[in-house]
Motif scaffolding. Sequence first.
Motif, PDB file in Angstrom:
ATOM      1  N   THR A   7       1.084  -1.070   0.330  1.00 33.52           N
ATOM      2  CA  THR A   7      -0.287   0.075  -0.143  1.00 33.52           C
ATOM      3  C   THR A   7       0.984   1.357   0.027  1.00 33.52           C
ATOM      4  N   PRO A   8       0.181   2.135  -0.405  1.00 29.50           N
ATOM      5  CA  PRO A   8       1.157   3.635  -0.823  1.00 29.50           C
ATOM      6  C   PRO A   8       1.687   4.004   0.276  1.00 29.50           C
ATOM      7  N   LEU A   9       0.369   3.890   1.818  1.00 29.05           N
ATOM      8  CA  LEU A   9       0.521   4.241   3.494  1.00 29.05           C
ATOM      9  C   LEU A   9       0.872   3.411   4.121  1.00 29.05           C
ATOM     10  N   ASP A  10       2.406   2.868   4.738  1.00 27.97           N
ATOM     11  CA  ASP A  10       3.025   1.658   5.198  1.00 27.97           C
ATOM     12  C   ASP A  10       1.624   1.315   6.425  1.00 27.97           C
ATOM     13  N   ARG A  11       1.968   0.498   6.335  1.00 24.56           N
ATOM     14  CA  ARG A  11       0.119  -0.560   7.210  1.00 24.56           C
ATOM     15  C   ARG A  11       1.045  -0.546   8.510  1.00 24.56           C
ATOM     16  N   GLY A  12       2.340  -1.257   8.379  1.00 22.67           N
ATOM     17  CA  GLY A  12       3.266  -1.377   9.935  1.00 22.67           C
ATOM     18  C   GLY A  12       3.359   0.163  10.938  1.00 22.67           C
ATOM     19  N   ARG A  13       2.962   1.130   9.826  1.00 24.18           N
ATOM     20  CA  ARG A  13       2.385   2.533  10.762  1.00 24.18           C
ATOM     21  C   ARG A  13       1.280   3.038  11.629  1.00 24.18           C
ATOM     22  N   TYR A  14       0.367   1.698  11.234  1.00 25.10           N
ATOM     23  CA  TYR A  14      -1.002   1.924  11.786  1.00 25.10           C
ATOM     24  C   TYR A  14      -1.492   0.658  12.794  1.00 25.10           C
ATOM     25  N   PRO A  15      -0.978   0.578  13.745  1.00 23.05           N
ATOM     26  CA  PRO A  15      -0.875  -0.317  14.940  1.00 23.05           C
ATOM     27  C   PRO A  15      -2.471  -0.905  15.214  1.00 23.05           C
ATOM     28  N   ILE A  16      -3.538  -0.211  15.381  1.00 25.16           N
ATOM     29  CA  ILE A  16      -4.474  -0.704  14.796  1.00 25.16           C
ATOM     30  C   ILE A  16      -4.766  -1.607  14.612  1.00 25.16           C
ATOM     31  N   LEU A  17      -4.346  -2.199  12.357  1.00 27.98           N
ATOM     32  CA  LEU A  17      -4.830  -2.954  11.734  1.00 27.98           C
ATOM     33  C   LEU A  17      -3.852  -4.308  12.208  1.00 27.98           C
ATOM     34  N   GLU A  18      -3.971  -4.306  13.790  1.00 29.51           N
ATOM     35  CA  GLU A  18      -2.957  -5.467  14.347  1.00 29.51           C
ATOM     36  C   GLU A  18      -3.799  -5.642  14.714  1.00 29.51           C
ATOM     37  N   TYR A  31     -10.355  -2.134   8.057  1.00 27.63           N
ATOM     38  CA  TYR A  31     -11.413  -1.165   8.112  1.00 27.63           C
ATOM     39  C   TYR A  31     -10.963  -0.424   7.001  1.00 27.63           C
ATOM     40  N   LEU A  32     -13.277  -0.141   7.018  1.00 22.65           N
ATOM     41  CA  LEU A  32     -13.305   0.509   5.521  1.00 22.65           C
ATOM     42  C   LEU A  32     -14.259   1.419   5.511  1.00 22.65           C
ATOM     43  N   ASP A  33     -14.076   2.066   6.630  1.00 19.06           N
ATOM     44  CA  ASP A  33     -14.461   3.596   6.775  1.00 19.06           C
ATOM     45  C   ASP A  33     -14.165   4.772   6.712  1.00 19.06           C
ATOM     46  N   SER A  34     -13.434   4.423   5.872  1.00 17.99           N
ATOM     47  CA  SER A  34     -12.151   5.999   6.165  1.00 17.99           C
ATOM     48  C   SER A  34     -13.232   7.160   5.533  1.00 17.99           C
ATOM     49  N   ALA A  35     -14.099   6.972   4.800  1.00 15.48           N
ATOM     50  CA  ALA A  35     -14.995   8.255   4.684  1.00 15.48           C
ATOM     51  C   ALA A  35     -15.516   8.699   5.802  1.00 15.48           C
ATOM     52  N   LEU A 307      -1.812   7.675  -4.384  1.00 12.55           N
ATOM     53  CA  LEU A 307      -3.279   7.820  -3.396  1.00 12.55           C
ATOM     54  C   LEU A 307      -4.349   7.666  -4.219  1.00 12.55           C
ATOM     55  N   ALA A 308      -4.427   8.738  -4.759  1.00  8.31           N
ATOM     56  CA  ALA A 308      -6.166   8.766  -5.864  1.00  8.31           C
ATOM     57  C   ALA A 308      -5.744   7.801  -6.317  1.00  8.31           C
ATOM     58  N   ALA A 309      -4.921   6.849  -6.987  1.00  4.48           N
ATOM     59  CA  ALA A 309      -4.690   5.887  -8.339  1.00  4.48           C
ATOM     60  C   ALA A 309      -4.904   4.359  -6.865  1.00  4.48           C
ATOM     61  N   HIS A 310      -4.256   4.597  -6.869  1.00  2.00           N
ATOM     62  CA  HIS A 310      -4.823   2.973  -5.370  1.00  2.00           C
ATOM     63  C   HIS A 310      -6.294   2.989  -4.925  1.00  2.00           C
ATOM     64  N   VAL A 311      -6.632   4.252  -4.691  1.00  2.00           N
ATOM     65  CA  VAL A 311      -7.821   3.893  -4.119  1.00  2.00           C
ATOM     66  C   VAL A 311      -9.732   3.673  -4.492  1.00  2.00           C
ATOM     67  N   SER A 312      -8.638   4.191  -6.493  1.00  2.00           N
ATOM     68  CA  SER A 312      -9.976   4.305  -7.000  1.00  2.00           C
ATOM     69  C   SER A 312      -9.469   2.410  -7.926  1.00  2.00           C
ATOM     70  N   VAL A 313      -8.527   1.931  -7.995  1.00  2.00           N
ATOM     71  CA  VAL A 313      -8.398   0.711  -8.473  1.00  2.00           C
ATOM     72  C   VAL A 313      -9.108  -0.620  -7.198  1.00  2.00           C
ATOM     73  N   GLY A 392      -5.170   4.990   1.600  1.00  2.00           N
ATOM     74  CA  GLY A 392      -3.774   4.882   1.355  1.00  2.00           C
ATOM     75  C   GLY A 392      -3.769   3.336   1.992  1.00  2.00           C
ATOM     76  N   TYR A 393      -3.475   2.759   2.773  1.00  2.00           N
ATOM     77  CA  TYR A 393      -3.655   1.670   3.923  1.00  2.00           C
ATOM     78  C   TYR A 393      -3.992   1.057   3.232  1.00  2.00           C
ATOM     79  N   SER A 394      -5.493   1.426   2.937  1.00  2.00           N
ATOM     80  CA  SER A 394      -6.221  -0.383   2.029  1.00  2.00           C
ATOM     81  C   SER A 394      -5.846  -1.594   1.117  1.00  2.00           C
ATOM     82  N   ALA A 395      -5.833  -2.168   1.277  1.00  2.00           N
ATOM     83  CA  ALA A 395      -5.352  -3.570   0.306  1.00  2.00           C
ATOM     84  C   ALA A 395      -6.254  -4.731  -0.618  1.00  2.00           C
ATOM     85  N   ASP A 396      -5.826  -4.722  -1.279  1.00  2.00           N
ATOM     86  CA  ASP A 396      -6.589  -6.215  -2.153  1.00  2.00           C
ATOM     87  C   ASP A 396      -7.374  -6.959  -1.210  1.00  2.00           C
TER      88      ASP A 396
END
Length: 416
Positions: A7-18, A31-35, A307-313, A392-396
């Motif tokens: 991901t463009p934003l390093d998921r390792g820097r988001y402890p909540i994802l653990e 986490y799919l509530d970034s809006a 980031l725009a391209a990543h979240v759009s994909v 930007g931390y969301s993944a496939d």
Amino acid sequence: MADAMKTPLDRGRYPILERKVGADGAHRLVYLDSAATALVSATVTDAHAAFLHTSCANIHRGAHLLAEEATDAYECARERLASFFGASSPEAVVLTHGATESLNLAALGWGRRHLRAGDIVAVAADNHHSNIVPWQMLAEERGVEVAWIPVGADGLLDLSTWYRIAERSPKAVALCHRSNVLGFAQPALATILNEARSCGALIVLDGAQAAAHIPVDLSDTPFDFYGCSAHKMGGLAGVGALVCSERAIGELSPLVGGGGMAARVDDDGYAPLAGPAGFEAGTPPVAAAAVWPVAIDLLEAAGLDTLAAHVSVLAEAARHRLASIPGVRVIGDEPGRAFESLVSFTVDGVHPHDVSQHLSNAGVMVRAGHHCAKPLHRALGLKASLRASFGGYSADDDVDALVAAVEERCEKRRTC
């Protein structure tokens, strides 16, 4: 799936994802509530702690070292925001407690001074309530007419109605840069913005959903007021900004009076300070403002286009895969549209809250409800919907988890 978690934003820097979550506590957090609010990087929280541990003080009023450091950090945030958005100068950036306060300041701080009974304000039906209710308040107070720019069942703004409103010379136009329900850019937005400028209307843009997901250059955008929030951009909740055009900030009146905003207070009345300070009464969220530039640095380091391209994909993948599930309706799913950062959908015969609970039990966090956009939902023939929104931390793998959980709920509905 190869590179599924890159991901463009390093998921390792988001402890909540653990975290392990879900009904059995064994699911990874999706986490799919970034809006609603973006996750906060440890880089930001580390900076926040460092500020509180070293320079915690109130601003502008003190002459001691900590007060000066805090004031410098606060004003540097203003400068950073001006640069990020392409504002005319830092003096055009008013710091607030969030996009809602920003849009209220724009509508009421300007409208109470300039609008009279019978004046027309055009309000787009795809707006968040924050860019609707303040105008309705003015309608109640001043007899202002709210002229709706409706949205069709396809989610598109009705240009023909806008043209009729434009002929009546509206004094203000309230639009959202990006909807928090629809996943695509409004094709008519640029036309309405340019025509609103041509007819001299004040333009209020809600930028809360756009600021973190697409490059925003206000130097090339017709606008007068642009509201946004730090917590939508990876910063902390409690601080926002109202970016003003040069003409608009001179026409604005304060909404709140008190300490820090007055140049004069005596028996005859008061006079506000010049510039943005005149609209920033009371103690602001100093620490949250001070670390907002850290969140912006992360976005720019990742690359706003990247980031725009990543979240759009991700949004496009979710759109197509959800639409292929029998019984799932993707809102606004029309040929030729590109979904940018979110997908809203419904499941036939199941209330969105029930679907959301099922997804939560599977570790997938989405938003369910009307998303503070009731007029838009009514136009779409809905009372509520589900929304999966990406950062930007969301993944496939997050899309995989979402689709699997929705498929499971739809299968449960079919076998009941």
